[in-house]
Design a protein around this motif. Structure first.
Motif, short mmCIF file in Angstrom:
data_model
loop_
_atom_site.label_atom_id
_atom_site.label_comp_id
_atom_site.label_asym_id
_atom_site.label_seq_id
_atom_site.Cartn_x
_atom_site.Cartn_y
_atom_site.Cartn_z
N ARG A 23 49.60 43.33 -18.65
CA ARG A 23 50.79 43.88 -19.22
C ARG A 23 50.46 45.43 -20.12
O ARG A 23 51.39 46.60 -19.44
N MET A 26 53.53 49.09 -20.79
CA MET A 26 54.61 47.86 -20.14
C MET A 26 55.23 47.42 -20.85
O MET A 26 54.70 46.44 -21.14
N GLU A 30 60.73 46.45 -18.55
CA GLU A 30 60.07 47.60 -17.77
C GLU A 30 59.96 45.85 -16.58
O GLU A 30 59.79 45.68 -15.60
N LEU A 31 58.89 45.11 -17.08
CA LEU A 31 58.39 43.87 -16.64
C LEU A 31 59.43 43.53 -15.93
O LEU A 31 59.34 42.66 -15.26
N ARG A 33 62.81 44.02 -15.29
CA ARG A 33 63.27 44.97 -13.64
C ARG A 33 62.34 44.41 -12.86
O ARG A 33 62.95 44.55 -11.64
N ARG A 34 60.90 44.57 -13.08
CA ARG A 34 59.94 44.36 -11.92
C ARG A 34 60.17 43.25 -11.16
O ARG A 34 59.98 42.22 -10.24
N LEU A 35 60.19 42.44 -12.30
CA LEU A 35 60.55 40.73 -12.02
C LEU A 35 61.76 40.35 -11.35
O LEU A 35 61.84 39.27 -10.49
N GLU A 36 62.59 42.03 -12.09
CA GLU A 36 64.19 40.94 -11.38
C GLU A 36 64.40 41.62 -9.56
O GLU A 36 65.06 40.72 -8.83
N ALA A 37 63.59 42.71 -9.55
CA ALA A 37 63.07 42.94 -7.99
C ALA A 37 62.68 42.17 -6.90
O ALA A 37 62.94 42.36 -5.75
N ILE A 38 61.84 41.11 -7.40
CA ILE A 38 61.47 40.36 -6.56
C ILE A 38 61.94 39.43 -6.48
O ILE A 38 61.37 37.93 -6.38
N VAL A 68 54.04 41.15 -10.21
CA VAL A 68 54.47 42.29 -10.71
C VAL A 68 53.38 42.81 -11.35
O VAL A 68 52.92 43.94 -11.30
N ASN A 70 49.55 42.99 -10.65
CA ASN A 70 49.18 43.09 -9.86
C ASN A 70 47.66 42.41 -9.64
O ASN A 70 46.12 43.10 -10.21
#
Length: 157
Positions: A23, A26, A30-31, A33-38, A68, A70
């Motif tokens: 992380r 980050m 933010e983390l 939000r990225r998880l929500e996006a996927i 998320v 990478n």
């Protein structure tokens, strides 16, 4: 065992530490939000609890976090550090380089008392046989994971 909390084991502790490392700077927000996006939402408080060892990570969470951030899911699961350092797995102490080789399918897991599993044998389709995965007819070589063994790898290549 209703109501009885299990403390994180060695793999859980390694996952907590590796998540913090991957992380980096980050934020939890933010983390999250990225998880929500996927499609795998974990609220910031849940992420904080994972890193503190107060919340377990299931396999779907682990894969989503790896995506998320990478990194490989193995980079979150397995211990970092020197190749000759040891970690506990299955009640045995195993060198980190051997643990990584086992995880990528290069070799069977060794260590401990081999008589513990006397009479047990793996079916042929489960035996570790090579360092390649096959897709169709083309073998794909497994990448070098030594960056993770030396403690200096962040998993971000």
């Amino acid at each position: 065992m209703v109501g009885k909390e299990l403390a994180p084991g060695t793999t859980g502790v390694a996952t907590m530490e590796n998540l913090k490392r991957a992380r980096g700077e980050m934020t939890y927000a933010e983390l999250s939000r990225r998880l929500e996006a996927i499609g795998r939402p974990i609220p910031p408080l849940g992420l904080r609890r994972i890193e503190a060892g107060d919340r377990r990570v299931d396999v779907d969470d682990l894969v989503a976090l790896a995506v998320v951030l990478n990194v490989s899911p193995l980079a979150l699961l397995l211990p970092h550090g020197g190749q000759s350092e040891t970690s506990e797995i299955g009640g045995d102490k195993v060198r980190n380089d051997e643990l990584w080789q086992w995880a990528i399918g290069e070799r069977p897991l060794t260590g401990g008392d081999p008589r513990r599993f006397q009479g047990d044998s793996l079916p042929p389709w489960l035996e570790v046989r090579s360092l390649t995965a096959t897709v169709g007819r083309d073998p794909i070589p497994v990448k070098d994971f030594s960056a993770f063994w030396d403690g200096g790898g962040s998993g971000k290549r």
